[in-house]
Design a protein around this motif. Structure first.
Motif, PDB file in Angstrom:
ATOM      1  N   THR A  72      43.423  27.513  38.722  1.00 52.36           N
ATOM      2  CA  THR A  72      42.991  25.967  39.477  1.00 52.36           C
ATOM      3  C   THR A  72      43.637  26.473  40.962  1.00 52.36           C
ATOM      4  OG1 THR A  72      43.162  24.975  37.834  1.00 52.36           O
ATOM      5  CG2 THR A  72      43.316  23.583  40.622  1.00 52.36           C
ATOM      6  N   GLU A  73      45.327  27.132  41.263  1.00 49.27           N
ATOM      7  CA  GLU A  73      45.245  26.706  42.648  1.00 49.27           C
ATOM      8  C   GLU A  73      45.489  27.849  42.892  1.00 49.27           C
ATOM      9  OE1 GLU A  73      50.114  26.955  44.318  1.00 49.27           O
ATOM     10  OE2 GLU A  73      49.670  26.270  42.666  1.00 49.27           O
ATOM     11  N   VAL A  74      44.894  29.739  41.994  1.00 52.35           N
ATOM     12  CA  VAL A  74      44.642  30.809  42.878  1.00 52.35           C
ATOM     13  C   VAL A  74      43.026  30.249  43.468  1.00 52.35           C
ATOM     14  CG1 VAL A  74      43.545  33.012  42.004  1.00 52.35           C
ATOM     15  CG2 VAL A  74      45.835  32.152  41.226  1.00 52.35           C
ATOM     16  N   ILE A  75      42.073  29.739  42.839  1.00 47.79           N
ATOM     17  CA  ILE A  75      40.801  29.297  43.003  1.00 47.79           C
ATOM     18  C   ILE A  75      40.902  28.602  44.320  1.00 47.79           C
ATOM     19  CG2 ILE A  75      38.729  28.702  42.283  1.00 47.79           C
ATOM     20  CD1 ILE A  75      39.491  28.240  39.703  1.00 47.79           C
ATOM     21  N   GLY A  76      41.371  27.392  44.631  1.00 49.77           N
ATOM     22  CA  GLY A  76      41.507  26.737  45.549  1.00 49.77           C
ATOM     23  C   GLY A  76      42.231  27.762  47.330  1.00 49.77           C
ATOM     24  N   ARG A  77      42.628  28.533  47.016  1.00 54.08           N
ATOM     25  CA  ARG A  77      43.334  29.470  48.150  1.00 54.08           C
ATOM     26  C   ARG A  77      42.133  30.620  48.268  1.00 54.08           C
ATOM     27  NH1 ARG A  77      49.625  30.265  48.473  1.00 54.08           N
ATOM     28  NH2 ARG A  77      50.740  27.855  47.458  1.00 54.08           N
ATOM     29  N   PHE A 100      48.808  41.183  46.475  1.00 54.71           N
ATOM     30  CA  PHE A 100      47.556  41.872  46.944  1.00 54.71           C
ATOM     31  C   PHE A 100      45.993  41.066  47.232  1.00 54.71           C
ATOM     32  CE2 PHE A 100      42.988  43.427  45.354  1.00 54.71           C
ATOM     33  CZ  PHE A 100      42.854  44.386  46.348  1.00 54.71           C
ATOM     34  N   TYR A 101      46.662  39.991  46.520  1.00 50.55           N
ATOM     35  CA  TYR A 101      45.621  38.236  47.119  1.00 50.55           C
ATOM     36  C   TYR A 101      45.456  38.416  48.533  1.00 50.55           C
ATOM     37  CZ  TYR A 101      42.423  37.530  42.905  1.00 50.55           C
ATOM     38  OH  TYR A 101      41.332  37.724  42.600  1.00 50.55           O
ATOM     39  N   SER A 102      47.620  37.927  49.201  1.00 49.36           N
ATOM     40  CA  SER A 102      47.789  37.449  50.126  1.00 49.36           C
ATOM     41  C   SER A 102      47.321  38.670  50.890  1.00 49.36           C
ATOM     42  CB  SER A 102      49.403  36.995  50.268  1.00 49.36           C
ATOM     43  OG  SER A 102      50.235  38.164  49.730  1.00 49.36           O
ATOM     44  N   GLU A 103      47.020  40.124  51.096  1.00 53.70           N
ATOM     45  CA  GLU A 103      47.578  40.350  51.971  1.00 53.70           C
ATOM     46  C   GLU A 103      44.923  40.466  51.847  1.00 53.70           C
ATOM     47  OE1 GLU A 103      48.085  44.932  51.037  1.00 53.70           O
ATOM     48  OE2 GLU A 103      50.213  44.366  50.675  1.00 53.70           O
ATOM     49  N   HIS A 104      44.490  40.061  51.283  1.00 53.35           N
ATOM     50  CA  HIS A 104      43.111  39.853  51.869  1.00 53.35           C
ATOM     51  C   HIS A 104      43.283  38.859  52.181  1.00 53.35           C
ATOM     52  CE1 HIS A 104      42.927  44.141  49.628  1.00 53.35           C
ATOM     53  NE2 HIS A 104      42.224  44.080  50.447  1.00 53.35           N
ATOM     54  N   LEU A 105      43.588  37.835  51.202  1.00 52.18           N
ATOM     55  CA  LEU A 105      43.166  36.304  52.039  1.00 52.18           C
ATOM     56  C   LEU A 105      44.367  35.767  53.021  1.00 52.18           C
ATOM     57  CD1 LEU A 105      43.108  34.777  48.082  1.00 52.18           C
ATOM     58  CD2 LEU A 105      40.987  35.669  50.065  1.00 52.18           C
ATOM     59  N   ASP A 106      45.269  36.280  54.044  1.00 52.35           N
ATOM     60  CA  ASP A 106      46.121  36.075  54.989  1.00 52.35           C
ATOM     61  C   ASP A 106      46.590  34.530  54.401  1.00 52.35           C
ATOM     62  OD1 ASP A 106      47.295  36.307  57.626  1.00 52.35           O
ATOM     63  OD2 ASP A 106      45.641  35.330  57.977  1.00 52.35           O
ATOM     64  N   ASN A 107      47.457  34.883  53.583  1.00 50.00           N
ATOM     65  CA  ASN A 107      47.765  33.345  52.644  1.00 50.00           C
ATOM     66  C   ASN A 107      48.960  33.868  51.995  1.00 50.00           C
ATOM     67  OD1 ASN A 107      48.865  30.926  52.039  1.00 50.00           O
ATOM     68  ND2 ASN A 107      47.017  30.452  51.505  1.00 50.00           N
ATOM     69  N   SER A 108      50.254  33.814  52.878  1.00 48.52           N
ATOM     70  CA  SER A 108      51.625  33.952  51.752  1.00 48.52           C
ATOM     71  C   SER A 108      52.123  33.189  51.371  1.00 48.52           C
ATOM     72  CB  SER A 108      52.128  35.748  52.764  1.00 48.52           C
ATOM     73  OG  SER A 108      52.522  34.316  53.757  1.00 48.52           O
ATOM     74  N   SER A 109      52.002  32.395  51.531  1.00 45.35           N
ATOM     75  CA  SER A 109      53.255  30.987  51.190  1.00 45.35           C
ATOM     76  C   SER A 109      52.939  31.261  49.110  1.00 45.35           C
ATOM     77  CB  SER A 109      52.016  29.674  51.473  1.00 45.35           C
ATOM     78  OG  SER A 109      50.764  29.496  50.737  1.00 45.35           O
ATOM     79  N   PRO A 110      54.260  30.985  48.511  1.00 44.09           N
ATOM     80  CA  PRO A 110      54.103  31.037  46.852  1.00 44.09           C
ATOM     81  C   PRO A 110      53.237  29.804  46.053  1.00 44.09           C
ATOM     82  CG  PRO A 110      56.281  29.888  47.672  1.00 44.09           C
ATOM     83  CD  PRO A 110      55.511  29.999  49.479  1.00 44.09           C
ATOM     84  N   LEU A 111      53.004  30.610  45.227  1.00 44.68           N
ATOM     85  CA  LEU A 111      51.373  28.988  44.474  1.00 44.68           C
ATOM     86  C   LEU A 111      53.221  28.516  43.754  1.00 44.68           C
ATOM     87  CD1 LEU A 111      49.577  32.168  42.551  1.00 44.68           C
ATOM     88  CD2 LEU A 111      49.012  30.636  44.292  1.00 44.68           C
TER      89      LEU A 111
END
Length: 229
Positions: free
Chosen positions: A98-103, A207-218
């Motif tokens: 859910t958190e990955v989808i939302g981000r 890898f996700y944070s690099e492509h989605l420009d979101n580095s805050s921890p889950l």
């Protein structure tokens, strides 16, 4: 205009005394925010269970252009879970998903192929034969492909990132492991040691944070690590 669609509930916020604002990723209309009145009531008439994260629903909605908050005319449970709410490990994976989808998606983002993949993933998580140890990794590598930044070959997952934490022997083992997961999916019998699997999960999130420009921890990651990783 009234429209019918399927949806995956992502989150809800309390609004006034008895209402909520719920975010739902719908198949035909994309990610929408809906105002649902009178659901936070006690007793048999409460429908809050429909709006828990990752619930699959069938909807009849009022869809108006240039309107932030939409309204739901009718909501029905599409798939009743048998295991996810009652199994701590499956629940932790569901919260992670859910958190990955939302981000990964934004308001009005619409992608029917991604929706179908997410729906299939959620129902797979509820099945007895699914391999929970592999599930978060399969979910991340497959979802990245539907979002347009996931390569088709395992070696490219491991070489395209700015971060490269693996030794050469680890890279060889991971290449074989990831290729097997890409071919066999959630039911894969692939094996890998737990330490390297945890390292791979952290790598894929980077890898996700690099492509989605979101580095805050889950927030869900700590629970996932305690129960599965």
């Amino acid at each position: 205009m009234i429209k019918k669609t399927s949806g995956i509930v992502l989150s809800s916020l309390k609004y006034k005394e008895t209402s909520i604002i719920v975010k739902i990723f719908t198949r035909e209309l994309g990610l929408k925010s809906y105002l649902v009145n009178g659901v936070r009531t006690q007793g048999k008439g409460s429908k809050m269970a429909l709006y828990q994260p990752l619930t699959l629903v069938d909807l009849v909605v009022y869809d108006k252009e240039n309107t932030g908050l939409q309204r739901i005319s009718e909501a029905k449970l599409k798939y009743p879970y048998q295991r996810i709410p009652f199994d701590f490990q499956r629940t932790s994976v569901a919260l992670f998903m859910t958190e990955v989808i939302g981000r990964s998606i934004y308001e009005n983002y619409q992608n029917e192929l991604l929706f179908d993949f997410l729906e299939e993933s959620v129902t797979s998580l509820d099945q007895l034969e699914v391999n929970l140890a592999h599930f978060p990794i399969v979910f991340l590598i497959e979802k990245a492909r539907y979002l347009g930044f996931g390569p088709d070959e395992a070696s490219l997952f491991l070489s395209e990132s700015k971060n490269q934490p693996f030794s050469n022997p680890e890279l060889l083992e991971l290449d074989t492991y990831l290729n097997q997961l890409l071919k066999e999916g959630y039911q894969s019998p692939a094996k890998i040691n737990g330490v390297l699997r945890r390292k791979l999960l952290d790598f894929l999130l980077e890898f996700y944070s690099e492509h989605l420009d979101n580095s805050s921890p889950l927030k869900s990651l700590q629970v996932l690590r305690q129960l599965i990783y």
